[in-house]
Each structure stands twice: as C-alpha cells, then as structure tokens.
Design a protein around this motif. Structure first.
Motif, PDB file in Angstrom:
ATOM      1  N   ALA A  58       1.129  -1.166  -0.021  1.00 56.40           N
ATOM      2  CA  ALA A  58       0.013  -0.393  -0.088  1.00 56.40           C
ATOM      3  C   ALA A  58       0.566   1.555   0.194  1.00 56.40           C
ATOM      4  CB  ALA A  58      -0.994  -0.197   1.308  1.00 56.40           C
ATOM      5  N   GLY A  59       2.452   1.300   0.532  1.00 52.68           N
ATOM      6  CA  GLY A  59       3.075   2.260   0.544  1.00 52.68           C
ATOM      7  C   GLY A  59       3.780   2.621  -0.674  1.00 52.68           C
ATOM      8  N   LEU A  60       4.168   1.991  -1.082  1.00 55.00           N
ATOM      9  CA  LEU A  60       4.542   1.388  -2.428  1.00 55.00           C
ATOM     10  C   LEU A  60       3.330   2.477  -3.489  1.00 55.00           C
ATOM     11  CD1 LEU A  60       6.822  -1.443  -2.396  1.00 55.00           C
ATOM     12  CD2 LEU A  60       7.288   0.779  -3.138  1.00 55.00           C
ATOM     13  N   VAL A  61       2.952   2.190  -3.542  1.00 54.31           N
ATOM     14  CA  VAL A  61       1.466   2.006  -4.751  1.00 54.31           C
ATOM     15  C   VAL A  61       1.314   3.565  -4.395  1.00 54.31           C
ATOM     16  CG1 VAL A  61      -1.780   2.010  -4.972  1.00 54.31           C
ATOM     17  CG2 VAL A  61       0.781   0.295  -4.336  1.00 54.31           C
ATOM     18  N   ALA A  62       1.025   3.684  -2.836  1.00 50.42           N
ATOM     19  CA  ALA A  62       0.957   5.683  -2.738  1.00 50.42           C
ATOM     20  C   ALA A  62       1.753   6.368  -2.866  1.00 50.42           C
ATOM     21  CB  ALA A  62       0.423   5.607  -0.793  1.00 50.42           C
ATOM     22  N   CYS A  63       3.472   5.848  -3.216  1.00 51.89           N
ATOM     23  CA  CYS A  63       4.426   6.293  -3.683  1.00 51.89           C
ATOM     24  C   CYS A  63       3.943   6.766  -4.577  1.00 51.89           C
ATOM     25  CB  CYS A  63       5.720   6.165  -3.357  1.00 51.89           C
ATOM     26  SG  CYS A  63       5.764   5.910  -1.618  1.00 51.89           S
ATOM     27  N   PHE A  64       3.947   5.862  -6.077  1.00 56.39           N
ATOM     28  CA  PHE A  64       3.758   6.047  -7.274  1.00 56.39           C
ATOM     29  C   PHE A  64       2.710   7.002  -7.037  1.00 56.39           C
ATOM     30  CE2 PHE A  64       3.504   4.072 -11.602  1.00 56.39           C
ATOM     31  CZ  PHE A  64       2.217   4.112 -11.346  1.00 56.39           C
ATOM     32  N   PHE A  65       1.572   6.950  -6.403  1.00 55.31           N
ATOM     33  CA  PHE A  65       0.806   8.615  -7.331  1.00 55.31           C
ATOM     34  C   PHE A  65       0.769   9.500  -6.405  1.00 55.31           C
ATOM     35  CE2 PHE A  65      -2.456   6.778  -9.171  1.00 55.31           C
ATOM     36  CZ  PHE A  65      -3.313   5.091  -8.634  1.00 55.31           C
ATOM     37  N   ALA A  66       2.334   9.089  -5.501  1.00 58.47           N
ATOM     38  CA  ALA A  66       2.159  10.162  -4.878  1.00 58.47           C
ATOM     39  C   ALA A  66       3.315  11.375  -5.716  1.00 58.47           C
ATOM     40  CB  ALA A  66       2.915  10.826  -3.044  1.00 58.47           C
ATOM     41  N   LEU A  67       4.185  10.501  -6.495  1.00 64.76           N
ATOM     42  CA  LEU A  67       5.784  10.808  -6.604  1.00 64.76           C
ATOM     43  C   LEU A  67       5.609  12.107  -7.987  1.00 64.76           C
ATOM     44  CD1 LEU A  67       7.992   7.889  -6.935  1.00 64.76           C
ATOM     45  CD2 LEU A  67       8.533   9.979  -6.507  1.00 64.76           C
ATOM     46  N   PRO A  68       4.213  11.270  -8.875  1.00 64.38           N
ATOM     47  CA  PRO A  68       3.857  12.409 -10.195  1.00 64.38           C
ATOM     48  C   PRO A  68       3.695  13.993  -9.748  1.00 64.38           C
ATOM     49  CG  PRO A  68       3.063  10.606 -10.651  1.00 64.38           C
ATOM     50  CD  PRO A  68       3.315  10.484  -9.092  1.00 64.38           C
ATOM     51  N   LEU A  69       3.299  14.308  -7.980  1.00 66.25           N
ATOM     52  CA  LEU A  69       2.530  15.243  -7.648  1.00 66.25           C
ATOM     53  C   LEU A  69       3.953  16.208  -7.041  1.00 66.25           C
ATOM     54  CD1 LEU A  69      -0.845  14.626  -6.195  1.00 66.25           C
ATOM     55  CD2 LEU A  69      -0.165  14.957  -8.911  1.00 66.25           C
ATOM     56  N   ILE A  70       4.446  14.994  -6.739  1.00 63.72           N
ATOM     57  CA  ILE A  70       5.584  15.806  -5.912  1.00 63.72           C
ATOM     58  C   ILE A  70       6.655  16.107  -6.618  1.00 63.72           C
ATOM     59  CG2 ILE A  70       7.161  15.377  -4.595  1.00 63.72           C
ATOM     60  CD1 ILE A  70       6.355  13.054  -2.870  1.00 63.72           C
ATOM     61  N   GLY A  71       6.606  15.863  -8.283  1.00 66.00           N
ATOM     62  CA  GLY A  71       7.531  15.805  -9.608  1.00 66.00           C
ATOM     63  C   GLY A  71       7.067  17.038 -10.101  1.00 66.00           C
ATOM     64  N   LEU A  72       5.550  17.390 -10.057  1.00 67.70           N
ATOM     65  CA  LEU A  72       5.162  18.724 -10.733  1.00 67.70           C
ATOM     66  C   LEU A  72       5.244  19.708  -9.860  1.00 67.70           C
ATOM     67  CD1 LEU A  72       3.370  19.219 -12.994  1.00 67.70           C
ATOM     68  CD2 LEU A  72       1.415  18.937 -11.829  1.00 67.70           C
ATOM     69  N   VAL A  73       5.121  19.410  -8.015  1.00 67.83           N
ATOM     70  CA  VAL A  73       5.450  20.570  -7.447  1.00 67.83           C
ATOM     71  C   VAL A  73       6.863  21.074  -7.375  1.00 67.83           C
ATOM     72  CG1 VAL A  73       5.534  21.400  -5.193  1.00 67.83           C
ATOM     73  CG2 VAL A  73       4.025  20.165  -5.689  1.00 67.83           C
ATOM     74  N   VAL A  74       7.739  20.785  -7.713  1.00 75.41           N
ATOM     75  CA  VAL A  74       9.487  20.370  -7.651  1.00 75.41           C
ATOM     76  C   VAL A  74       9.547  21.160  -9.329  1.00 75.41           C
ATOM     77  CG1 VAL A  74      11.282  19.135  -8.115  1.00 75.41           C
ATOM     78  CG2 VAL A  74       9.681  18.618  -6.012  1.00 75.41           C
ATOM     79  N   ARG A  75       8.721  20.835 -10.131  1.00 77.05           N
ATOM     80  CA  ARG A  75       9.495  21.405 -11.191  1.00 77.05           C
ATOM     81  C   ARG A  75       8.906  22.373 -11.811  1.00 77.05           C
ATOM     82  NH1 ARG A  75      10.341  23.257 -15.614  1.00 77.05           N
ATOM     83  NH2 ARG A  75      10.071  22.517 -18.007  1.00 77.05           N
ATOM     84  N   ALA A  76       7.867  22.574 -10.887  1.00 75.37           N
ATOM     85  CA  ALA A  76       7.006  24.429 -11.096  1.00 75.37           C
ATOM     86  C   ALA A  76       8.044  25.762 -10.642  1.00 75.37           C
ATOM     87  CB  ALA A  76       6.092  24.287 -10.032  1.00 75.37           C
ATOM     88  N   GLN A  77       8.058  26.366 -11.882  1.00 71.88           N
ATOM     89  CA  GLN A  77       8.616  27.456 -11.064  1.00 71.88           C
ATOM     90  C   GLN A  77       7.746  28.661 -10.389  1.00 71.88           C
ATOM     91  OE1 GLN A  77      11.846  27.466 -11.822  1.00 71.88           O
ATOM     92  NE2 GLN A  77      11.929  28.728 -14.410  1.00 71.88           N
ATOM     93  N   TRP A  78       7.997  28.414  -9.594  1.00 73.69           N
ATOM     94  CA  TRP A  78       7.475  29.127  -7.750  1.00 73.69           C
ATOM     95  C   TRP A  78       8.016  30.419  -7.853  1.00 73.69           C
ATOM     96  CZ3 TRP A  78       4.107  26.708  -5.827  1.00 73.69           C
ATOM     97  CH2 TRP A  78       3.562  25.986  -5.827  1.00 73.69           C
ATOM     98  N   SER A  79       8.982  30.932  -8.440  1.00 70.34           N
ATOM     99  CA  SER A  79       9.238  32.871  -8.607  1.00 70.34           C
ATOM    100  C   SER A  79       8.022  33.517  -9.600  1.00 70.34           C
ATOM    101  CB  SER A  79      10.700  32.375  -8.557  1.00 70.34           C
ATOM    102  OG  SER A  79      10.885  31.576  -9.935  1.00 70.34           O
ATOM    103  N   THR A  80       7.943  33.069 -10.627  1.00 70.77           N
ATOM    104  CA  THR A  80       7.266  33.432 -11.423  1.00 70.77           C
ATOM    105  C   THR A  80       5.513  32.687 -11.612  1.00 70.77           C
ATOM    106  OG1 THR A  80       8.170  31.638 -13.293  1.00 70.77           O
ATOM    107  CG2 THR A  80       9.193  33.979 -12.453  1.00 70.77           C
ATOM    108  N   ILE A  81       5.192  32.245 -10.657  1.00 68.36           N
ATOM    109  CA  ILE A  81       4.050  31.555 -10.668  1.00 68.36           C
ATOM    110  C   ILE A  81       2.730  32.189 -10.954  1.00 68.36           C
ATOM    111  CG2 ILE A  81       3.877  31.034  -8.072  1.00 68.36           C
ATOM    112  CD1 ILE A  81       3.204  27.937  -9.524  1.00 68.36           C
TER     113      ILE A  81
END
Lengths: 261, 277
Positions: A14-37
């Motif tokens: 269950a933990g790994l599957v939850a990670c699978f779903f969390a990772l793309p969202l985390i990636g999105l947050v990391v990739r975003a340009q927060w300074s110009t958002i």
C-alpha cells in the motif's frame, strides 16, 4: 468499526502504491517555477483557459444533475424491457476513449451529423467550435459518473420511507422532493462532484468536437497541452492549479461517496 | 526501502519480516527491470553497436512526412537487410523536439522546420549537423466543392471557423507568417488550433471548420485546395539529423543519407515535396 491491524506486507504494498501516486505530484511541485508562478497564471491565455474551464465544467455539472436525476431514477426504479441495455448505453462514455467520444459526437452533432444537420439547416445552430459544444462534450463524458453514483444510492436506499410517505397521503413529487432526495443527498452531491471533476479534466472529446479556440473552447487541459511546447512553465503552473483544485475537492469528499445512502 | 519496511513493521513476527523482505525484493526487482529497458538497444542485446548498418531504428518525424516516410522505411529496410525494424513516431515537430529534449529514445529526428532542429543542436543533442532533405509549401484547404467560394487568403477572414496548426507547430508558425505577409487578420475566436498538421486537416475534412492552412502535400481527396500566391507563400525547410544519444548511430546516419539519396528523393518527390535546394 474496530480498526484493523495492518499486516506488514499489505503496509509495504500500500505504501509503495501511494508513493507511485504521490511521485508525479511531487515531481510537478518540484518542477514548477515558483518565483514566477503568479505572473504565469496571470497571463491572458492562462486566465482565459481558467475562466472558460470554470464556466464549462459548472455548466456541464448542472446539466449532468438535471438530466441525470430522472435517468437515474428510471434506471433504478422502473423495470422496463431493455433496461440493462439502456444502462450500458448511458455508462458507455465511462469506458470509451475520449477522442472516440468526440468522433461519435461529431457524427451526431456536427453540421453533417444526423442531428446536427437538421439543427443547422432549420435553426441555424452550430454546436461545433462553440462554448456550448464544449459543454456538450463535457456533459457527455461526465453525466455517466452522476448516473452511476445516484442510481446505486437509489437502489440501495430503504424504500419503506417512500411507502410510509405514500400511506400518509404524500403525492409522488412531494415524496421525491421531501423523502427520497434527502435520503440520497450525499450521493447526489458526490455524483455531482465526480461529474464536475471529470468535466474539468476532459480533453479528447473537447478538442475533437469543440476544437481549440482560445477564449471559446480552449479549456485548461487543452491550454496545458499546447503550452507544454511553447511555455512549459505556464503549463506546469496550470497543471498545479488543476491538481490542487482536484485534491481539495476529493479530500473534502472524504469517504462520502463510498457511504451507503 | 528496507529501512522504511522495518520501521513500519517493528512489531512483526519473524514470518512477517520474511514476507516483508520478499515483497520488497519483488518490487525492487520489478522496478529495476522497468529501468533496464529503455529503447532500441535492448532489441539487439547488450553488445556494443556493430559497425554495420543493422538493428532497429526509431525515427521521430513531422506529421506531414507520414505518407513518404512509410515508403522510405520500407525502401530503407529493403536496401539494408540487416535493419530489422524502422519504427516511426509521427507528431508535430515541436512536440517531438520537446520529447527528445526530455530524453525520449529516438535515433533520427526529421523536422518540418529548422527552428526545432536548432533547438536540439544548440542543446548539444545532435550528433554532427542536420541535413536538409526536402522543402514544402503551404496551401489553403476548404470543404469539398468549396461551398463558401474561398478564392484567396483574404476570404479566410470572414469564412467562419478556420483551422490552423498550433502556434508553435511549424505549419502553424508558417501559416501565421503567410497571413502576416498577406495582411490578413482572422478574428481569434474563429481560429481553431490543431495539435499537428493532420489534426488540422481533419478539422476541415471531417469536422466543421470551413477552411484551413496545411502543406500542399497534405491535401487529400476529402478536401479541395485553394492555392496561395507565391508572393505570400512560405517555403518550409525539412532537416533531418542523428540524435547524439542514439545507440545506433551508424544506421541512423545511413537513414539520413538515404533521405538525400536517389531513392529517398524520388519518394519525397512523388509525395509532392520540393527538392532540398
């Protein structure tokens, strides 16, 4: 209910599957340009897409509720010949690839379509390339979500309350309004919210049927798709908005849509 | 992974720990297997690339190249029996360039403009330089029978919904250029932007768009073409290049050379493309 003890293997999976779903969202947050958002989201193309998506998704949800309630009622309560077939038809968009849904809508409602031709020739109404067309496409894919949720609730509710109301002299419309609807209210809300979320995210049917006209039919998902090549930062900012809104809605629903009526 | 697992199951029995360890190992194994497969090189095994023209090739090509490239792939395989497969991925050049920049496995990139090729070469993703292998021009397409009597670019301003490619897709940029040169402004709420040139054409052929601007090579029987005068028209340049990350550079280079060779040029000419120079 007594909380179940968590089996370790189940916990890991269950933990790994939850990670699978969390990772793309985390990636999105990391990739975003927060300074110009904020300036990215304030760009005209982004604002237009946000506004249009809000308008079309709410309209599609309204249509889904108004059109879906009578249908859900009929499917749940009225045993007519061919009911399973009709239910299958209504739920078809759930499994149909969205672009296929768009092509099907074109076949029916474009200016050369079976209904669209009459609409255009007699009433001068063209649905393709209009905001109304975008709402139509979104309703087509979202309505099944409402029907499936509410029909299940109507089937599972205790109909004795309705019988009791009838013995006390309540008319059918009164019973529906004051007894049935309050009993399935949480499912109606959950169904409406699911429809709204589905309508908001619709891409394939919208771009095929309503086209991609900025300000008129370029909803958020279409804008994100096109912006990904030109201006990936805006695309990612818009994606974050979609994700945040969806998360807020889903978390707020909590377990409601799993509850029985 | 193992640390997380042991934190979660601090109170398990020995049998429980074994089950956890097995589950973790199984998951890790699956993940590693997924990481291991990443492109054409796995088809030929893990041996170093041979110096002969062989193996399989992945080509990312502009959507307008669909018809000729299918034939070129067959001809290339016939001419080089060592080549097992030529897999072609058709889409807007801008989308493909973005994919390659993000690490998509491609051996050859054939673009509909130099801008997207330059994007890759300035990022250092090309092996060597690109070679122009064809050129193309734009045309107006209208519904069969030209019911709205479109005769020139100017007519597009009030014909109804016009289908153009997306603003960053090469044919979209070319179309905007052509409209700019001819000083024609189509109202923005009458322009529907397609993901690539084939989708743009489909909006006219199958959808309700009254007219569109696509390449002359995209015209099919489902639509009628209205020519754009040479003075306003744009010449699209198609370069092809080998991707630096390709594991099959020999074969990729041979494919690019095939495009400019006699057989490749004949196929491009038969499809309606202009020669490179």
């Amino acid at each position: 209910m007594r909380p179940t003890r968590l089996h370790p293997t189940v916990a890991v999976v269950a933990g790994l599957v939850a990670c699978f779903f969390a990772l793309p969202l985390i990636g999105l947050v990391v990739r975003a340009q927060w300074s110009t958002i904020w300036s990215d989201l304030g760009r005209p193309q982004a604002l237009e897409a946000l506004k249009l998506s809000l308008v079309t998704s709410v309209a599609a949800t309204g249509a889904s509720v108004v059109l879906g309630l009578p249908l859900a009622w009929t499917l749940a309560r009225v045993p007519f010949p061919g009911r399973s077939f009709v239910r299958g038809l209504v739920l078809l968009p759930l499994v149909l690839p969205p672009v296929v849904a768009g092509v099907a809508l074109l076949a029916a409602f474009s200016r050369r379509g079976i209904v669209g031709e009459a609409l255009y020739d007699w009433l001068g109404i063209q649905l393709t390339f209009t905001t109304a067309g975008a709402v139509l496409a979104e309703t087509f894919v979202a309505l099944p979500f409402f029907v499936i949720t509410v029909e299940a609730a109507l089937r599972n509710m205790d109909t004795r309350y309705e019988s009791a109301a009838a013995t006390l002299g309540a008319g059918r419309w009164y019973t529906f309004r004051r007894v049935t609807v309050p009993l399935v209210r949480s499912s109606i809300v959950a169904g409406a919210v699911l429809s709204w979320a589905r309508a908001l995210g619709e891409f394939g049917a919208t771009i095929t049927f309503a086209g991609n006209i900025s300000g008129r039919t370029q909803t958020l998902p279409l804008a994100v798709y096109l912006l990904l090549e030109n201006d990936p930062d805006i695309a990612i900012a818009l994606s974050l908005v979609l994700v945040t809104v969806s998360m807020v809605v889903l978390v707020a629903l909590r377990d409601r849509w799993l509850e029985r009526a | 992974m193992n640390r997380i697992a042991s934190r979660r199951c601090a109170s398990t029995t020995r049998r429980g720990s074994a089950a956890v360890a097995l589950a973790t190992l199984a998951t890790l194994a699956t993940l590693c297997a997924a990481c291991g497969s990443d492109g054409p090189e796995t088809a030929s095994g893990s041996s170093p690339p041979s110096s002969a023209v062989a193996g399989s090739l992945t080509v990312s090509a502009a959507a307008s190249l669909k018809v000729p490239f299918a034939k070129i792939a067959d001809a290339f395989k016939a001419a080089n029996p060592g080549v097992t497969d030529v897999e072609i991925n058709f889409d807007a050049s801008s989308a493909l360039a973005e994919q390659i920049a993000n690490g998509a496995p491609a051996d050859v990139f054939a673009s509909a403009d130099t801008k997207n090729m330059d994007k890759l070469s300035s990022a250092g993703l090309l092996a060597g330089s690109a070679t122009v292998f064809a050129r193309n021009e734009l045309t107006i397409v209208v519904k069969k029978g030209n019911p709205k009597r479109v005769a020139s670019l100017g007519d597009l301003a009030n014909v109804g919904v016009v289908s153009l490619c997306g603003t960053e897709v090469p044919c979209g940029r070319y179309a905007d250029q052509v409209l700019g040169t001819a000083s024609v402004t189509i109202p923005p709420d009458h322009i529907t932007r397609g993901q690539n040139v084939k989708a743009t054409l489909a909006a006219v052929a199958e959808g309700d768009a009254e007219a569109g601007i696509v390449y002359v090579t995209d015209v099919t029987d489902a639509v009628d073409a209205v020519a754009i005068p040479e003075s306003a028209n744009v010449v699209a340049t198609y370069p092809a290049g080998v991707i630096g990350a390709s594991a099959n550079q020999e074969t990729a280079g041979a494919f690019v050379r095939f495009l400019t060779g006699r057989e490749g040029q004949k196929i491009m000419k038969d499809a309606g493309f202009l020669p490179p120079a």
